[in-house]
Design a protein around this motif. Structure first.
Motif, PDB file in Angstrom:
ATOM      1  N   UNK A  63       0.805  -1.232   0.000  1.00  0.00           N
ATOM      2  CA  UNK A  63       0.000   0.000   0.000  1.00  0.00           C
ATOM      3  C   UNK A  63       0.833   1.276   0.000  1.00  0.00           C
ATOM      4  N   UNK A  64       1.973   1.289   0.660  1.00  0.00           N
ATOM      5  CA  UNK A  64       2.774   2.507   0.708  1.00  0.00           C
ATOM      6  C   UNK A  64       3.570   2.789  -0.542  1.00  0.00           C
ATOM      7  N   UNK A  65       3.571   1.860  -1.499  1.00  0.00           N
ATOM      8  CA  UNK A  65       4.371   2.041  -2.709  1.00  0.00           C
ATOM      9  C   UNK A  65       3.640   2.824  -3.786  1.00  0.00           C
ATOM     10  N   UNK A  66       2.333   2.799  -3.765  1.00  0.00           N
ATOM     11  CA  UNK A  66       1.591   3.397  -4.864  1.00  0.00           C
ATOM     12  C   UNK A  66       0.571   4.418  -4.355  1.00  0.00           C
ATOM     13  N   UNK A  67       0.206   5.293  -5.276  1.00  0.00           N
ATOM     14  CA  UNK A  67      -0.801   6.324  -4.992  1.00  0.00           C
ATOM     15  C   UNK A  67      -1.655   6.469  -6.245  1.00  0.00           C
ATOM     16  N   UNK A  68      -2.972   6.502  -6.081  1.00  0.00           N
ATOM     17  CA  UNK A  68      -3.883   6.587  -7.226  1.00  0.00           C
ATOM     18  C   UNK A  68      -4.441   7.987  -7.370  1.00  0.00           C
ATOM     19  N   UNK A  69      -4.518   8.450  -8.607  1.00  0.00           N
ATOM     20  CA  UNK A  69      -5.047   9.770  -8.935  1.00  0.00           C
ATOM     21  C   UNK A  69      -6.113   9.586 -10.014  1.00  0.00           C
ATOM     22  N   UNK A  70      -7.354   9.300  -9.624  1.00  0.00           N
ATOM     23  CA  UNK A  70      -8.385   8.972 -10.616  1.00  0.00           C
ATOM     24  C   UNK A  70      -8.899  10.197 -11.363  1.00  0.00           C
ATOM     25  N   UNK A  71      -9.400   9.921 -12.561  1.00  0.00           N
ATOM     26  CA  UNK A  71     -10.142  10.896 -13.366  1.00  0.00           C
ATOM     27  C   UNK A  71     -11.582  10.394 -13.468  1.00  0.00           C
ATOM     28  N   UNK A  72     -12.498  11.199 -14.014  1.00  0.00           N
ATOM     29  CA  UNK A  72     -13.869  10.700 -14.188  1.00  0.00           C
ATOM     30  C   UNK A  72     -13.888   9.405 -14.993  1.00  0.00           C
ATOM     31  N   UNK A  73     -14.658   8.427 -14.539  1.00  0.00           N
ATOM     32  CA  UNK A  73     -14.736   7.156 -15.240  1.00  0.00           C
ATOM     33  C   UNK A  73     -15.589   7.289 -16.496  1.00  0.00           C
ATOM     34  N   UNK A  74     -15.443   6.306 -17.394  1.00  0.00           N
ATOM     35  CA  UNK A  74     -16.287   6.279 -18.581  1.00  0.00           C
ATOM     36  C   UNK A  74     -17.753   6.141 -18.196  1.00  0.00           C
ATOM     37  N   UNK A  75     -18.028   5.427 -17.087  1.00  0.00           N
ATOM     38  CA  UNK A  75     -19.411   5.291 -16.635  1.00  0.00           C
ATOM     39  C   UNK A  75     -19.982   6.642 -16.220  1.00  0.00           C
ATOM     40  N   UNK A  76     -19.190   7.436 -15.501  1.00  0.00           N
ATOM     41  CA  UNK A  76     -19.661   8.759 -15.082  1.00  0.00           C
ATOM     42  C   UNK A  76     -19.936   9.648 -16.287  1.00  0.00           C
ATOM     43  N   UNK A  77     -19.028   9.608 -17.261  1.00  0.00           N
ATOM     44  CA  UNK A  77     -19.220  10.429 -18.456  1.00  0.00           C
ATOM     45  C   UNK A  77     -20.446   9.964 -19.247  1.00  0.00           C
ATOM     46  N   UNK A  78     -20.623   8.641 -19.352  1.00  0.00           N
ATOM     47  CA  UNK A  78     -21.780   8.123 -20.089  1.00  0.00           C
ATOM     48  C   UNK A  78     -23.079   8.502 -19.402  1.00  0.00           C
ATOM     49  N   UNK A  79     -23.116   8.387 -18.069  1.00  0.00           N
ATOM     50  CA  UNK A  79     -24.330   8.765 -17.334  1.00  0.00           C
ATOM     51  C   UNK A  79     -24.634  10.241 -17.518  1.00  0.00           C
ATOM     52  N   UNK A  80     -23.574  11.052 -17.580  1.00  0.00           N
ATOM     53  CA  UNK A  80     -23.771  12.491 -17.780  1.00  0.00           C
ATOM     54  C   UNK A  80     -24.326  12.796 -19.168  1.00  0.00           C
ATOM     55  N   UNK A  81     -23.967  11.981 -20.163  1.00  0.00           N
ATOM     56  CA  UNK A  81     -24.495  12.211 -21.510  1.00  0.00           C
ATOM     57  C   UNK A  81     -25.951  11.738 -21.620  1.00  0.00           C
ATOM     58  N   UNK A  82     -26.268  10.626 -20.961  1.00  0.00           N
ATOM     59  CA  UNK A  82     -27.590  10.018 -21.127  1.00  0.00           C
ATOM     60  C   UNK A  82     -28.590  10.453 -20.064  1.00  0.00           C
ATOM     61  N   UNK A  83     -28.099  11.044 -18.974  1.00  0.00           N
ATOM     62  CA  UNK A  83     -28.986  11.433 -17.888  1.00  0.00           C
ATOM     63  C   UNK A  83     -29.467  10.252 -17.062  1.00  0.00           C
ATOM     64  N   UNK A  84     -28.664   9.191 -16.995  1.00  0.00           N
ATOM     65  CA  UNK A  84     -29.032   8.002 -16.242  1.00  0.00           C
ATOM     66  C   UNK A  84     -28.469   8.069 -14.824  1.00  0.00           C
ATOM     67  N   UNK A  85     -29.229   7.572 -13.872  1.00  0.00           N
ATOM     68  CA  UNK A  85     -28.771   7.526 -12.479  1.00  0.00           C
ATOM     69  C   UNK A  85     -27.860   6.317 -12.297  1.00  0.00           C
ATOM     70  N   UNK A  86     -26.597   6.572 -11.951  1.00  0.00           N
ATOM     71  CA  UNK A  86     -25.646   5.473 -11.828  1.00  0.00           C
ATOM     72  C   UNK A  86     -25.998   4.512 -10.695  1.00  0.00           C
ATOM     73  N   UNK A  87     -26.670   4.995  -9.659  1.00  0.00           N
ATOM     74  CA  UNK A  87     -26.957   4.128  -8.520  1.00  0.00           C
ATOM     75  C   UNK A  87     -27.948   3.023  -8.857  1.00  0.00           C
ATOM     76  N   UNK A  88     -28.694   3.150  -9.951  1.00  0.00           N
ATOM     77  CA  UNK A  88     -29.630   2.099 -10.344  1.00  0.00           C
ATOM     78  C   UNK A  88     -29.330   1.588 -11.754  1.00  0.00           C
ATOM     79  N   UNK A  89     -28.129   1.844 -12.237  1.00  0.00           N
ATOM     80  CA  UNK A  89     -27.703   1.379 -13.556  1.00  0.00           C
ATOM     81  C   UNK A  89     -26.575   0.376 -13.375  1.00  0.00           C
ATOM     82  N   UNK A  90     -26.724  -0.815 -13.954  1.00  0.00           N
ATOM     83  CA  UNK A  90     -25.652  -1.806 -13.888  1.00  0.00           C
ATOM     84  C   UNK A  90     -24.486  -1.351 -14.756  1.00  0.00           C
ATOM     85  N   UNK A  91     -23.270  -1.512 -14.254  1.00  0.00           N
ATOM     86  CA  UNK A  91     -22.060  -1.097 -14.965  1.00  0.00           C
ATOM     87  C   UNK A  91     -21.131  -2.300 -15.086  1.00  0.00           C
ATOM     88  N   UNK A  92     -20.793  -2.668 -16.320  1.00  0.00           N
ATOM     89  CA  UNK A  92     -19.986  -3.860 -16.561  1.00  0.00           C
ATOM     90  C   UNK A  92     -18.811  -3.538 -17.473  1.00  0.00           C
TER      91      UNK A  92
END
Length: 399
Positions: free
Chosen positions: A96-125
């Motif tokens: 755990x001390x060797x790495x650090x993650x710096x995330x960007x918006x996921x493709x799922x977040x971007x897709x939900x933003x385009x379609x107006x879908x609620x991610x909490x009730x949308x299956x993501x695979x």
């Protein structure tokens, strides 16, 4: 003061470093070496860091990264590295001390933003390298699913598979290169989609429609969903068996005498973290279990061809055991010695001899003994009558 991690896992969108927060840009500028897919490396501006293309298959890049331990390294990943990304795989191989993650918006977040879908009730695979059948449990009219796929031809495969399942009326939103200058969104039905010029990376929004069979959310899937030769725990009895097994997320089931695999496949359908091993002595039935699991989105089911108790040696320990076939004194004695306290055991008997065996064990070890008698209405001449099935005796106990 804690030593700074030498490895940064940097989430990168299709707009390259321009859309990254300052910390992510700083990690790239400070790196001596940047590893990533050629597509990601091509998005970078001129930097002093050495660039290493991550090889295919992905596992071949891990030894390269391990050999760089201690040097300032940045690894590029798509969007959020820990949502169907490389982050979890890399993190398993480093402290755990060797790495650090710096995330960007996921493709799922971007897709939900385009379609107006609620991610909490949308299956993501993520189906880059996974079978399309993992979608099978999610195919219900009106359901919404976001799917990451490998490339344009894979979108065509998805549309064809949906049509073959009876869901060709489903609407597909094909979203390419989300968040970048090449972003494109198109809509078509699975039955009419032309995948000819779809470019990677691709996220597909799926709104399910059609007349295909839907997998129930409760125990007791229709028997017709399973290929079998008659050796199957029938739907009502299976529902009672799963109720007694009481699946809990992350648990492992041994399904002894798997038959068609119906019990272990339904077990896996309870939660994505479930595990199961089906033990079946008959080679044809073992192959049928594998085929059923693959068709119903349970490809993670492990099938062991052999006879218990010998076939149990070396298996990961279970939290629950179901005996649907091969019940014997020797098997119960072996399990009682092998299983750790707290393991749940459910056994079914149909013959008088096996029923007497369970009665003896119930008397010695306790638990619950249930006799299940079912009858189904069947034609009787010009009218109808009750046709009784063989009674099933169920013993359920906690070791």
């Amino acid at each position: 003061m804690a030593e700074r991690p030498w490895l940064n896992i940097v989430g990168l969108g299709e707009d390259g470093p321009d859309g990254l927060p300052p910390a992510s840009r700083a990690a790239l500028e400070a790196a001596e070496i940047i590893m990533g897919a050629p597509r990601h490396l091509a998005l970078l501006p001129d930097l002093t860091a050495e660039r290493i293309a991550w090889p295919v298959p992905f596992a071949d890049g891990l030894p390269i990264l391990q050999a760089l331990r201690g040097r300032p390294v940045a690894v590029l990943a798509s969007g959020d590295p820990f949502w169907f990304g490389a982050g979890a795989v890399i993190a398993r191989h480093f402290a755990p001390g060797e790495w650090h993650a710096l995330p960007a918006p996921s493709a799922f977040s971007l897709a939900a933003a385009r379609l107006g879908w609620a991610l909490d009730i949308t299956a993501c695979l993520g189906l880059h390298a996974a079978p399309l059948a993992r979608l099978r449990p999610h195919l219900a009219p009106g359901a919404r699913v976001l799917v990451l796929v490998r490339d344009g031809p894979a979108v065509g495969d998805l549309a064809g598979w949906l049509s073959a399942q009876g869901f060709g009326e489903s609407t597909l939103w094909v979203m390419e290169a989300l968040g970048g200058p090449r972003e494109r969104l198109r809509r078509a039905s699975a039955g009419t989609l032309d995948p000819g010029d779809i470019a990677h990376p691709v996220c597909v929004g799926l709104e399910v429609a059609g007349t295909g069979a839907t997998i129930p959310a409760a125990s007791g899937w229709p028997d017709a969903m399973f290929a079998h030769d008659g050796q199957i725990t029938k739907r009502p009895v299976r529902a009672l068996a799963l109720s007694a097994l009481a699946p809990r997320p992350g648990e492992h089931l041994w399904d002894i005498g798997g038959g068609s695999g119906s019990v272990s496949i339904e077990w896996l359908g309870c939660h994505p973290a479930m595990q199961a091993t089906a033990i079946e002595a008959d080679p044809a039935r073992a192959a049928r279990i594998r085929a059923n699991a693959d068709a119903l989105g349970a490809d993670r089911l492990r099938v062991v061809e052999g006879r218990a108790p010998g076939a149990l040696d070396g298996l990961d320990p279970p939290q629950a055991v179901f005996i649907g076939g091969g019940l014997s004194e020797a098997l119960l004695s072996d399990l009682w010695a092998r299983l750790v306290p707290g393991t749940r055991l459910v056994a079914h008997a149909v013959t008088l001899e096996s029923e007497a065996l369970l009665a003896r064990w119930h008397g010695a070890e306790g638990g619950s003994l249930l006799r299940i008698e079912l009858a189904e209405a069947q034609p009787l001449g010009r009218k109808r009558g009750w046709r009784a099935a063989y009674p099933v005796v169920q013993w359920s106990v906690t070791r």
